[in-house]
Design a protein around this motif. Structure first.
Motif, PDB file in Angstrom:
ATOM      1  N   LYS A  69      13.621   4.556  48.776  1.00  0.00           N
ATOM      2  CA  LYS A  69      13.929   5.525  47.674  1.00  0.00           C
ATOM      3  C   LYS A  69      13.277   7.129  48.258  1.00  0.00           C
ATOM      4  O   LYS A  69      12.122   7.289  48.703  1.00  0.00           O
ATOM      5  N   ASN A  70      13.905   8.000  47.878  1.00  0.00           N
ATOM      6  CA  ASN A  70      13.554   9.612  47.999  1.00  0.00           C
ATOM      7  C   ASN A  70      13.632   9.862  49.364  1.00  0.00           C
ATOM      8  O   ASN A  70      13.577  11.165  49.728  1.00  0.00           O
ATOM      9  N   ASP A  71      14.370   9.039  50.363  1.00  0.00           N
ATOM     10  CA  ASP A  71      14.693   9.270  51.748  1.00  0.00           C
ATOM     11  C   ASP A  71      16.096  10.454  51.560  1.00  0.00           C
ATOM     12  O   ASP A  71      16.960   9.916  50.913  1.00  0.00           O
ATOM     13  N   LYS A  86      22.638  13.252  51.484  1.00  0.00           N
ATOM     14  CA  LYS A  86      22.351  13.022  49.960  1.00  0.00           C
ATOM     15  C   LYS A  86      20.888  12.210  50.034  1.00  0.00           C
ATOM     16  O   LYS A  86      20.344  11.833  51.009  1.00  0.00           O
ATOM     17  N   ARG A  87      20.347  12.075  48.983  1.00  0.00           N
ATOM     18  CA  ARG A  87      19.024  11.458  48.592  1.00  0.00           C
ATOM     19  C   ARG A  87      19.281  10.168  48.078  1.00  0.00           C
ATOM     20  O   ARG A  87      20.065   9.864  47.044  1.00  0.00           O
ATOM     21  N   ILE A  88      18.387   9.480  48.634  1.00  0.00           N
ATOM     22  CA  ILE A  88      18.506   7.876  48.125  1.00  0.00           C
ATOM     23  C   ILE A  88      17.715   7.729  46.840  1.00  0.00           C
ATOM     24  O   ILE A  88      16.196   8.262  46.732  1.00  0.00           O
ATOM     25  N   VAL A  89      18.300   7.218  45.551  1.00  0.00           N
ATOM     26  CA  VAL A  89      17.332   7.125  44.442  1.00  0.00           C
ATOM     27  C   VAL A  89      17.370   5.920  44.177  1.00  0.00           C
ATOM     28  O   VAL A  89      16.277   5.610  43.312  1.00  0.00           O
ATOM     29  N   ALA A  90      18.189   4.582  44.488  1.00  0.00           N
ATOM     30  CA  ALA A  90      17.830   3.406  44.326  1.00  0.00           C
ATOM     31  C   ALA A  90      18.314   2.823  45.127  1.00  0.00           C
ATOM     32  O   ALA A  90      19.332   2.879  45.951  1.00  0.00           O
ATOM     33  N   LEU A  91      17.639   1.601  45.661  1.00  0.00           N
ATOM     34  CA  LEU A  91      17.973   0.566  46.377  1.00  0.00           C
ATOM     35  C   LEU A  91      18.905  -0.791  45.813  1.00  0.00           C
ATOM     36  O   LEU A  91      19.028  -0.898  44.533  1.00  0.00           O
ATOM     37  N   SER A  92      19.453  -1.476  46.813  1.00  0.00           N
ATOM     38  CA  SER A  92      20.121  -2.543  46.025  1.00  0.00           C
ATOM     39  C   SER A  92      19.507  -3.493  45.036  1.00  0.00           C
ATOM     40  O   SER A  92      18.253  -3.862  45.210  1.00  0.00           O
TER      41      SER A  92
END
Lengths: 162, 165
Positions: A69-71, A86-92
Motif C-alpha cells: 500500500k502507498n507504492d 497510480k498509487r496503490i491504496v488497497a491490496l487483494s
C-alpha cells in the motif's frame, strides 16, 4: 588538446567499433528492460508527479519486493509504451470506499497526505484476489473523469526511479 | 581493410532486411498495414481539405467487415455496425477536433487459424478539440480480423477495462 581530438575524432579501428557495439547493446538492455524511460503525460498524479516530467520505470523492483500500500506504480496497458502511473491504496481482499471525499480502506480512514482534496463518493467494494486497487493523487477532478480502480497485480510494470 | 569489410557487411544486412520487409509481405505485415491505414485515415490535420476527408472515409469503409461487432463499456457504442455506420461515427467524432492523431501501439498479433487474426494493442489518440481543449485518450483493445477475399477485415473490437472502479 590531443585528448579532445581523440574523443571527437577517434581512429576508426577495431576497438572503437567494439566499444560502440557494446554500448548499443548495454543501452538497449538497460533502457529497454531494466530502467524504461517514461514521460509523464497527464495530471493524474499531480502534485507528486507532474505532467511533462521525465522518469524511469524500475522494472525489476517487484522481483525483490511485493506490491505494498502507498507504492506508486506503473501499470501497463497492452505493452510498455503506454502505462498508467497510480498509487496503490488497497491490496487483494481489502474493502475500498470513498465517503464524501475520504478514502476508507477496511473501514478505516486513510490519510491522503499526498493527494488533493475531493468530494467523491463510492460504495464499498472488495478487491479481488490477485488484484490491487490504485488511484491517482490528483482527485480534484470529478470521479467519472479520473481513471482508477482495481487491476491485476501482474500488470504492474514497476515503480518510478525517483 | 577489416573496417571496410565490417561496414560493407552491415550495409548488406540492412539492404537484405529492407528487401525482405518490402518484397515478402506476410500476414502479420498485412494486418499491421490495415491498422496503419486506419490510423492515417482517422488522423486529421489542421485545415484538412474536403476532398481529402471524402477519400479517407472511403478508406475506412474498406477496412471493416460487413457486420463489425463493437463491445465497449458504453452500451450505446456496443453492437454490430456496418462499415458505413462506423465511418459515420468516426467522422462525427473527428469533426469535433481541429487536429487529431491516432496510433496503435504495443500490437501483438496471433493467428488461431489461417483466416483469423487476433490482435491486442493500445489506442493512443491525441488532439485539440474545437473548443481549444487538448484531449488524450488511451485504451487497450482486442480486435478480431477475418481474411475475406484476400484482405484482412476488422470484424470485432472489444475495449479492455484495465482499471475497474
Amino acid at each position: 588538446m590531443s585528448l579532445i581530438k581523440k574523443f571527437f575524432l577517434p581512429k576508426l579501428e577495431k576497438k572503437f567499433f567494439l566499444r560502440i557495439i557494446i554500448l548499443v547493446i548495454a543501452a538497449y538492455i538497460i533502457f529497454g528492460y531494466i530502467f524504461i524511460p517514461v514521460v509523464i503525460d497527464g495530471h493524474s498524479m499531480d502534485p507528486t508527479y507532474k505532467h511533462g516530467k521525465i522518469n524511469f520505470c524500475n522494472h525489476f523492483y517487484y522481483s525483490f519486493f511485493k506490491p505494498e500500500k502507498n507504492d506508486v506504480v506503473f501499470i501497463r496497458l497492452a505493452g510498455k509504451n503506454v502505462m498508467y502511473l497510480k498509487r496503490i491504496v488497497a491490496l487483494s481482499g481489502e474493502t475500498v470506499e470513498f465517503c464524501n471525499g475520504t478514502l476508507i480502506v477496511n473501514g478505516k480512514k486513510v490519510d491522503s497526505n499526498n493527494s488533493e482534496k475531493c468530494n467523491w463518493t463510492l460504495k464499498p467494494r472488495v478487491v479481488k484476489i490477485g488484484n490491487v486497487y490504485v488511484i491517482g493523487d490528483n482527485r480534484s477532478t470529478t470521479m467519472e473523469k479520473h481513471v482508477f480502480g482495481q487491476v491485476l497485480a501482474n500488470r504492474i510494470m514497476g515503480v518510478p526511479l525517483w | 581493410m577489416v573496417i571496410s569489410r565490417i561496414i560493407s557487411i552491415i550495409i548488406l544486412v540492412i539492404i537484405i532486411v529492407f528487401v525482405m520487409m518490402n518484397c515478402f509481405h506476410n500476414d502479420t505485415w498485412k494486418v499491421k498495414k490495415q491498422f496503419e491505414t486506419l490510423s492515417t485515415s482517422i488522423a486529421k490535420k489542421q485545415g484538412e481539405k474536403l476532398l481529402h476527408t471524402g477519400l479517407k472515409k472511403n478508406k475506412i469503409n474498406d477496412l471493416f467487415d460487413s457486420k463489425c461487432t463493437f463491445k465497449t463499456q458504453l452500451y450505446k457504442n456496443s453492437g454490430p455496425f456496418t462499415p458505413m455506420e462506423i465511418s459515420n461515427r468516426i467522422f462525427a467524432v473527428r469533426n469535433n477536433f481541429v487536429y487529431l492523431s491516432v496510433n496503435f501501439v504495443d500490437m501483438k498479433i496471433d493467428f488461431p487459424d489461417k483466416n483469423t487474426a487476433i490482435t491486442t494493442f493500445t489506442v493512443k489518440a491525441t488532439g485539440k478539440r474545437s473548443d481549444g481543449k487538448m484531449e488524450n485518450y488511451y485504451r487497450e483493445a482486442d480486435c478480431v480480423l477475418k481474411l475475406i477475399k484476400d484482405s484482412w477485415l476488422i470484424s470485432e473490437i472489444v475495449t479492455v477495462e484495465v482499471l475497474k472502479k
